[in-house]
Design a protein around this motif. Structure first.
Motif, PDB file in Angstrom:
ATOM      1  N   HIS A  93       0.812  -1.216   0.000  1.00 47.99           N
ATOM      2  CA  HIS A  93       0.000   0.000   0.000  1.00 47.99           C
ATOM      3  C   HIS A  93       0.848   1.270   0.000  1.00 47.99           C
ATOM      4  CE1 HIS A  93      -3.490  -2.483   0.574  1.00 47.99           C
ATOM      5  NE2 HIS A  93      -2.886  -3.071   1.588  1.00 47.99           N
ATOM      6  N   TYR A  94       2.155   1.112  -0.087  1.00 54.52           N
ATOM      7  CA  TYR A  94       3.078   2.248  -0.030  1.00 54.52           C
ATOM      8  C   TYR A  94       2.727   3.340  -1.043  1.00 54.52           C
ATOM      9  CZ  TYR A  94       7.409   4.930  -0.376  1.00 54.52           C
ATOM     10  OH  TYR A  94       8.324   5.946  -0.403  1.00 54.52           O
ATOM     11  N   TYR A  95       2.374   2.945  -2.247  1.00 54.18           N
ATOM     12  CA  TYR A  95       2.106   3.903  -3.321  1.00 54.18           C
ATOM     13  C   TYR A  95       0.656   4.361  -3.377  1.00 54.18           C
ATOM     14  CZ  TYR A  95       6.655   2.666  -5.288  1.00 54.18           C
ATOM     15  OH  TYR A  95       7.994   2.468  -5.490  1.00 54.18           O
ATOM     16  N   SER A  96      -0.205   3.814  -2.527  1.00 55.05           N
ATOM     17  CA  SER A  96      -1.642   4.043  -2.719  1.00 55.05           C
ATOM     18  C   SER A  96      -2.342   4.681  -1.522  1.00 55.05           C
ATOM     19  CB  SER A  96      -2.319   2.728  -3.091  1.00 55.05           C
ATOM     20  OG  SER A  96      -2.151   1.776  -2.051  1.00 55.05           O
ATOM     21  N   HIS A  97      -1.701   5.608  -0.870  1.00 56.28           N
ATOM     22  CA  HIS A  97      -2.374   6.337   0.207  1.00 56.28           C
ATOM     23  C   HIS A  97      -2.152   7.839   0.032  1.00 56.28           C
ATOM     24  CE1 HIS A  97       1.735   6.090   1.759  1.00 56.28           C
ATOM     25  NE2 HIS A  97       1.447   7.127   2.510  1.00 56.28           N
ATOM     26  N   ALA A  98      -3.138   8.605   0.454  1.00 57.91           N
ATOM     27  CA  ALA A  98      -3.029  10.066   0.376  1.00 57.91           C
ATOM     28  C   ALA A  98      -2.192  10.570   1.540  1.00 57.91           C
ATOM     29  CB  ALA A  98      -4.412  10.700   0.409  1.00 57.91           C
ATOM     30  N   ARG A  99      -1.360  11.548   1.283  1.00 58.76           N
ATOM     31  CA  ARG A  99      -0.513  12.148   2.321  1.00 58.76           C
ATOM     32  C   ARG A  99      -1.243  13.336   2.951  1.00 58.76           C
ATOM     33  NH1 ARG A  99       4.960  11.371   2.698  1.00 58.76           N
ATOM     34  NH2 ARG A  99       4.502  12.486   4.625  1.00 58.76           N
ATOM     35  N   ASP A 100      -2.270  13.030   3.731  1.00 63.16           N
ATOM     36  CA  ASP A 100      -3.047  14.079   4.388  1.00 63.16           C
ATOM     37  C   ASP A 100      -2.177  14.931   5.304  1.00 63.16           C
ATOM     38  OD1 ASP A 100      -5.535  13.362   3.213  1.00 63.16           O
ATOM     39  OD2 ASP A 100      -5.701  11.704   4.630  1.00 63.16           O
ATOM     40  N   ASP A 101      -1.128  14.325   5.878  1.00 67.04           N
ATOM     41  CA  ASP A 101      -0.215  15.078   6.745  1.00 67.04           C
ATOM     42  C   ASP A 101       0.459  16.214   5.980  1.00 67.04           C
ATOM     43  OD1 ASP A 101       1.089  12.982   5.293  1.00 67.04           O
ATOM     44  OD2 ASP A 101       2.823  13.098   6.621  1.00 67.04           O
ATOM     45  N   LEU A 102       0.775  15.984   4.706  1.00 68.84           N
ATOM     46  CA  LEU A 102       1.384  17.034   3.884  1.00 68.84           C
ATOM     47  C   LEU A 102       0.348  18.018   3.356  1.00 68.84           C
ATOM     48  CD1 LEU A 102       4.034  15.006   1.880  1.00 68.84           C
ATOM     49  CD2 LEU A 102       4.360  16.386   3.928  1.00 68.84           C
ATOM     50  N   ILE A 103      -0.811  17.517   3.006  1.00 65.03           N
ATOM     51  CA  ILE A 103      -1.870  18.390   2.483  1.00 65.03           C
ATOM     52  C   ILE A 103      -2.215  19.471   3.507  1.00 65.03           C
ATOM     53  CG2 ILE A 103      -4.304  18.482   1.793  1.00 65.03           C
ATOM     54  CD1 ILE A 103      -3.866  15.685   0.526  1.00 65.03           C
ATOM     55  N   ARG A 104      -2.217  19.118   4.775  1.00 65.09           N
ATOM     56  CA  ARG A 104      -2.532  20.085   5.835  1.00 65.09           C
ATOM     57  C   ARG A 104      -1.499  21.212   5.931  1.00 65.09           C
ATOM     58  NH1 ARG A 104      -4.146  15.280   8.588  1.00 65.09           N
ATOM     59  NH2 ARG A 104      -2.090  15.104   9.531  1.00 65.09           N
ATOM     60  N   LEU A 105      -0.302  20.982   5.413  1.00 71.08           N
ATOM     61  CA  LEU A 105       0.763  21.990   5.483  1.00 71.08           C
ATOM     62  C   LEU A 105       0.757  22.981   4.319  1.00 71.08           C
ATOM     63  CD1 LEU A 105       3.689  19.639   6.585  1.00 71.08           C
ATOM     64  CD2 LEU A 105       2.313  21.154   8.038  1.00 71.08           C
ATOM     65  N   ILE A 106      -0.082  22.759   3.324  1.00 66.15           N
ATOM     66  CA  ILE A 106      -0.118  23.634   2.151  1.00 66.15           C
ATOM     67  C   ILE A 106      -0.744  24.977   2.557  1.00 66.15           C
ATOM     68  CG2 ILE A 106      -1.046  23.966  -0.170  1.00 66.15           C
ATOM     69  CD1 ILE A 106      -1.033  20.857  -0.400  1.00 66.15           C
ATOM     70  N   PRO A 107      -0.039  26.073   2.310  1.00 66.81           N
ATOM     71  CA  PRO A 107      -0.556  27.393   2.709  1.00 66.81           C
ATOM     72  C   PRO A 107      -1.859  27.740   1.989  1.00 66.81           C
ATOM     73  CG  PRO A 107       1.774  27.523   2.119  1.00 66.81           C
ATOM     74  CD  PRO A 107       1.296  26.161   1.717  1.00 66.81           C
ATOM     75  N   PRO A 108      -2.766  28.418   2.683  1.00 66.62           N
ATOM     76  CA  PRO A 108      -4.012  28.868   2.044  1.00 66.62           C
ATOM     77  C   PRO A 108      -3.689  29.735   0.832  1.00 66.62           C
ATOM     78  CG  PRO A 108      -4.092  29.218   4.422  1.00 66.62           C
ATOM     79  CD  PRO A 108      -2.679  28.809   4.094  1.00 66.62           C
TER      80      PRO A 108
END
Length: 84
Positions: free
Chosen positions: A8-23
């Motif tokens: 499953h290494y290639y098939s999960h969303a990186r929500d931890d990184l998405i939260r860091l994207i500036p508005p």
């Protein structure tokens, strides 16, 4: 982060990184886009341009529907086709 040997290494969303994207950010370059689950999540959030880089061409094909472009190659050894 999952181990590369995990199927499953290639098939999960990186929500931890998405939260860091500036508005206000509308363009994303995702290094190591895998099968595109982070790209899918980004697309659902309304980002206008999403480009991925993936070293594994076979895996990248599965995520191509979520990106405007996927560049295949090793980001540490390639010249990126983008403006600084």
């Amino acid at each position: 982060m999952k181990n590369e040997r995990d199927p499953h290494y290639y098939s999960h969303a990186r929500d931890d990184l998405i939260r860091l994207i500036p508005p206000g950010t509308m363009k994303i370059l995702e290094v190591g886009c895998g099968a595109g689950m982070t790209g899918k999540a980004l697309r659902e959030k309304g980002f206008e341009k999403i480009v991925g880089i993936e070293i594994n061409e076979e895996i990248a094909r599965g995520g191509s529907a979520f990106y405007d472009q996927i560049v295949i190659g090793d980001v540490e050894k390639m010249r990126l086709p983008f403006e600084k």
